[in-house]
Design a protein around this motif. Structure first.
Motif, short mmCIF file in Angstrom:
data_model
loop_
_atom_site.label_atom_id
_atom_site.label_comp_id
_atom_site.label_asym_id
_atom_site.label_seq_id
_atom_site.Cartn_x
_atom_site.Cartn_y
_atom_site.Cartn_z
N UNK A 351 25.59 49.14 24.03
CA UNK A 351 26.90 49.48 23.49
C UNK A 351 26.68 50.50 22.38
N UNK A 364 29.62 44.70 17.01
CA UNK A 364 29.02 44.88 18.34
C UNK A 364 27.65 45.54 18.26
N UNK A 366 23.97 46.66 17.93
CA UNK A 366 22.69 46.11 18.39
C UNK A 366 22.78 45.22 19.63
N UNK A 367 23.95 45.06 20.21
CA UNK A 367 24.04 44.22 21.39
C UNK A 367 24.18 45.10 22.64
#
Lengths: 468, 468
Positions: A351, A364, A366-367
């Motif tokens: 992302x 959001x 680092x995911x």
């Protein structure tokens, strides 16, 4: 191992008073399971009944693979024509391992393996659209009916036969068909013999909903390039694990026993299957038939009227958190949610939030998408736990032939264990015979006798204009 | 009229003691319904609450159609990015009226209207496959979130934005997006203002699962060439019919009241929706959210703990006669089966049996596929009746814009009536807030604190190797 069962969230230490006491897995439930195991050991585990007979499957694989190889060279599409268990298992395998975009790919991306379609209903709109979309001259029609006399399948065959004869002529038409049916009985068998149509034999003791690991079903898997030996390898691993008579060592035993206890003791008679993996949606439909049709019985083996059977409800993580989760969380205490998760989402997508300066995007950071999906699973199972709602989870390492084979076998054995606990016959389906008979009786009349079915009663009809 | 409700098979004269006494439709149930009707008349029927506000929809249609026309000329595909109610309604409309093969058709067959795709989950495999399959440079992304801060939708937007910028450059990227969101609040609104992205406003009082007849949803229908005025026309017909305070004259009232009685009095808490028409499968998923999420509530309006809510199970006729019917026929007495049938199957296909000399084909003589499908429905409803299983049926003349609009409105009003009878709020969904909050809490940690969620307990994990 590639599949881990976590059943902590259905037990009292995690769930409180809504849970099942874990001590019972060593005492009364262990004994119950041991008795159930003994009852079915000969038919299931040792293969004498043959209906999950992997050993004979294994020896037939060469023939199946050779047949598939021959067809692969001549056809670029295959249509499986069949109802229920003749179709759902193969659909589950194809979606899990080929994905939903297989038919959109060009020949090269598919390594020249054929596209695969399913005709599993009579709706003329869908039938028309499919037959329009394919090149009949390069298509194999695999017509599957164990009895060889399923009305819907025969009707579809009649429509397709006409089309194929028109396209390739009466002499070559038979080459476009492969019948999968009983070795000696039924209409499909008669037609095959009369017209020289090639056949695959359904092993007589393997019922439709338990046929996903049998040669006719594996033939289709081989035809689209799947490694059927690895599917069988996974199934063997699961079967090996299911030999244990000790409940706490037996995954299928734990699944069958805990869901049985939840249903009959706690009135949790809706069993929800909710994968956080879109490629397992058809698997859930396969499981829905397997669980509902095998356990939903009016009479037990002693002939007592029991009207047993949990309802299997399918859901889809995370999407159904925005649809059915409200009911699961706050509705009646009549459900167990069974999750399937995937540790490794192949080709997970980053992302790219660093470009987006708006607030929630920082969260959001680092995911990846698959990780976010798994976080949503964690949040869901935890929020259900806090509301006292029981869940169980099967964690799959990844989704490949071997894991799928393991998963299929695990649930087939769990179903048979559950049936032994409910004391019902998992292999029959007497409740649908009346509907089949009525259909044929209706069919047989050139004009339907209006007195044959009860007349509709205008008092209970709303919206009809007076001229009707 | 285009939709007839037949509810004879849930009443005692047809069903015997398992049925509901028809006299009650004139006495206690009529009174109960009248009170429910009075409670919601202002908010629903007279539009003061606005959430099924067709009058304002009607006036916005020109703007919606003009916007759609502009996009049609520039794009050949549209992707709807949204979760749950932001997606299911539009999916239902598109499948019902375009069919499942729309995206397989060439430009000419589609009259140059765009292909339409849905991104309604986080699964990276599905996201990757879709983004691979489309030509981003000719695609419009309609990002839909009423709150403007749905985590999954924002994550997908971030992924897509990156892709679009790479393909068309940062200056032109914003033209490929249309945001459908709250008029003033939320992250999507902020991004739209910051980047000059065009927006459609979700009417503030229209919740996601009741939004299928609102302009943002109708925009998409217009974009793919559907006649949105006829959808609204059908909805108006249904709404008009639902104004009656007399239960026996009110289709939505009968549906809501009888299903409520079946659930609370007879413990028939599984409501099965089973269309004999494949194009209504997504409609059933839309209805599943509508019914489950609106009625599945822990507390009633007085704040009492009730844990209410029927489970809506989807099935598919005739296919599920080979899967779930066994359970419906012989399993527990906890279900009502709600059928949808189609009198006129467009393009029905003859079964050319005269060439097939084998026995059962003689029975198929003179029937067409759609007729056979309808015969199977008759046989199924009759066999269920003989087993004492209650059913209801909505008979649709055919499936077009007007009938679909009528069907959608009918079930939205029925849901609101049922909620009034259950005495719950149909518009909220408090049960999913905890899961959302936990997701954001988990997201916010750069590395998840292992103490944050309860540790998995190896005693209740099966299949794990010791090295894990």
């Amino acid at each position: 191992m590639s599949i881990v069962l976590d059943y902590g969230d259905i037990l009292t230490p995690r769930l409180g008073s809504n849970g099942i006491e874990p001590e019972r897995l060593k005492t009364d439930l262990a004994e119950k399971f041991e008795r159930a195991h003994a009852k079915i050991e000969k038919t299931v585990i040792c293969n004498e009944g043959g209906f999950i007979d992997l050993e004979s499957t294994w020896t037939d694989l060469e023939e199946v693979e050779a047949l598939a190889q021959g067809y692969k060279e001549r056809f670029n599409a295959v249509v499986v024509v069949g109802m229920g268990g003749s179709s759902l298992g193969v659909q589950a395998v194809c979606q899990a391992l080929l994905g939903d975009s297989w038919n959109l790919m060009d020949d090269e991306s598919r390594d020249c393996f054929p596209k695969v379609y399913f005709l599993d209903n009579l709706d003329p709109v869908g039938v028309f659209e499919l037959l329009e979309a394919i090149d009949v001259r390069r298509t194999l029609f695999n017509v599957v009916s164990k009895s060889g006399s399923t009305a819907e399948t025969l009707a579809l065959y009649a429509v397709i036969e006409d089309l194929v004869v028109n396209e390739v002529g009466p002499d070559k038409a038979c080459e476009h068909f492969l019948f999968t049916t009983d070795p000696s009985l039924g209409t499909l068998r008669s037609i095959a013999e009369n017209r020289g149509i090639k056949t695959l034999e359904v092993p007589p003791k393997v019922g439709g909903r338990f046929s996903v690991l049998s040669p006719p079903s594996l033939f289709l898997a081989a035809l689209v390039g799947l490694d059927v030996r690895r599917i069988i390898k996974g199934a063997k691993i699961a079967k090996e694990q299911c030999k244990s008579t000790i409940l706490r060592d037996n995954k299928a035993g734990i699944i069958g026993t805990l869901l049985y206890v939840a249903d009959l003791e706690q009135k949790r008679n809706v069993h929800v299957i909710m994968p956080y993996c879109d490629r397992l949606q058809k698997f859930c439909q396969w499981l829905q038939q397997l669980w509902s049709e095998s356990l939903g019985k009016a009479q037990n083996l002693s002939g007592d009227l029991v009207n047993n059977g949990p309802t299997l409800l399918t859901a889809r993580g995370a999407a159904d958190q925005h649809s059915q989760l409200q009911l699961f969380t706050e509705g009646p205490e009549n459900k167990v949610i069974f999750f399937l998760t995937l540790k490794d989402h192949a080709g997970d997508i980053n992302i790219p939030v660093e470009k987006l300066e708006f607030d929630p995007f920082r969260s959001l950071s680092q995911w990846r998408l698959g990780e976010l999906l798994n976080l949503e699973y964690q949040a869901t199972v935890e929020s259900l736990r806090r509301m006292g709602r029981p869940t169980m989870t099967l964690e799959l390492d990844k989704l490949n032939e071997e894991v799928l084979g393991e998963l299929l076998m695990l649930f087939m054995v769990a179903t048979v264990y559950a049936a032994a606990l409910y004391e019902v016959d998992p292999l029959n389906q007497p409740g649908v015979e009346l509907s089949k008979r009525l259909t044929f009786e209706l069919l047989d009349r050139e004009e339907i006798d209006p007195s044959y079915l009860p007349k509709t009663d205008s008092r209970w009809r709303l919206g009809e204009t007076s001229s009707d």
